[in-house]
Structures are given as C-alpha cells and as structure tokens.
Enzyme design. Sequence first.
Site, PDB file in Angstrom:
ATOM      1  CE  LYS A 154      -1.853   1.859   3.632  1.00 17.49           C
ATOM      2  NZ  LYS A 154      -2.649   2.174   4.847  1.00 17.49           N
ATOM      3  CG  ASP A 172      -7.289   3.440   1.862  1.00 18.49           C
ATOM      4  OD1 ASP A 172      -8.248   2.973   1.199  1.00 18.49           O
ATOM      5  OD2 ASP A 172      -7.156   4.655   2.075  1.00 18.49           O
TER       6      ASP A 172
END
Length: 282
Positions: A154, A172
């Site tokens: 991420k 996320d």
Amino acid sequence: MGERESAERVTETKPPRAAGGGKRSAGGKPETRLAMVRRARRINRELAEVYYYAHPELDFENPFQLLVATVLSAQTTDLRVNQTTPALFAAYPTPEEMAAADPERLEELIRPTGFFRNKAKSLLGLSTALRDRFGGEVPDNLEDMVSLPGVGRKTAHVVLGNAFGRPGLTVDTHFGRLVRRWRLTEQTDPEKVEAEIAGIIPKSEWTMFSHRVVFHGRRICHSRKPACGACPITHLCPSYGEGETDPEKAKKLLKYEMGGMPGQRLKPPADYPGQPAPSPGA
C-alpha cells in the site's frame, strides 16, 4: 475555471436514478462479469467528474517526504500527519539526517500521529536502508520499495504512483470497503483485492481510481452511515439504501469540501476547491 465555479461544481450531485444498479440485470439475472466490468469503469468515469481534483491528501515535496508521511499515516488521519511533518522535515530533511536521528527526539516529533515508537523504528530503519543501499534516494520500483523496513505494498503504491508516476492501486480501508460495497470483489485480503481490481480497471487509471475511491469513501460513502441521498453514483451502486437516503439529511453527513469544511492538506493543489487545513495551533 473560477474559484466560485469550482466550489459549486464540488457540491453539486446528480439526482439519484434507478438505485440499486449492479445487483441484477434488466431480466433479473445475476450480473455478468462483462456487465460488472462496464459498471466499474463507469463508476470510475463518473467519480472522475465529481472528484476532478482528486489528489494524495498528504503534504509532500519529494519522494522521501511522501514515503515518510505515508508510513506515519497508519492508524491516524492525513490531517494529523500534515500538521506533524513540517517540524519533522525541518529537523531531518534527508534520509541521511533521519538515519542519524536521536530516537527519543524522533519519537517526540512524531508522537501526535500515534504508535510513535514503532513508527520511529520504521523511519530509522527505512532511512538507514535508503542511505546504505540506495545512495540516499527512494527507489522507483515495487520490489526495492517493499524491501524497506515498515513499507508494504500500500505504502509503495502511494509513493510510486504519486512521486514517480508509476500506476498502482492503493488498497486502504476506504478502498476495500467501497469496492466490496459496489460488489466488484468479495475479497478482504488487500493483495487479493488489488489483484482483482487490477483486472477490472485499466492500468493507466489505477492511481487516479485509487484517489477517487478514497475521496468518495472519506466524503460521502462513509463506513457507518453512508450519505446515500447525496451520492452521485446511486444508479451504479448495488448497496444503495445502506445509509441515509433523504437528500437533506444526507447532505448533513458530507465531509471536508463537500460539507463546506477544510480539507486535510495544509498545502493543497492549486485546483482544490475547498479550504486548506489549519496548521497546528491555528
């Protein structure tokens, strides 16, 4: 586009059309994969009209600053990070200087972001790795990026997409929640979500699609109480009705520039139609 026109464009939402789209085809049959892909790409196009100004909501001036800010953003708000990093980068503007930082002083500077001891260890580790293995430069590829302490996929995609222009999907909590709410995937593991969405949305759109989805999740499609009545893509959403459907009540749930409030960046992009976030002590 003038400032007034921009602000008006942000607060406008399209009137809801036939809500609950994407669940069944016109004949009542389950949605085919082709229909789902078309719906997903239409969601992307329509969100692009609403969030034409979508951007990373962390203040940064170079790849190192974005990397550090992204690590600090775990389990806190981007606003809190943006209010914390000016003093941090004034003290340690380069990986070399941060790698040599006194741990206690570093912890104190990042304390407002929470979990400051673990985050300090990550910052010291990644700064040392940048200094010793990459000549003080942030690498511009996924393999090297995720080899840095405290950096996962991420974080790597945030930096690669926004500092180096390399497309990536940032999965996320907002992103995962919305793509499942839209029934584009049933996966809960971030890497599996990333893989499935990568097969649906064109690669050239990955970074901006990530921004648009996160913007929508933060502003309208909230976790506990989505503002369905103020949503511009109800006609594409199979979960319409999970939140407040009354337009006036839903309007009161809107956040940040959509709700007439400041955004998260102290230094937002020039085309951002809302107000900058307040600096510490303002």
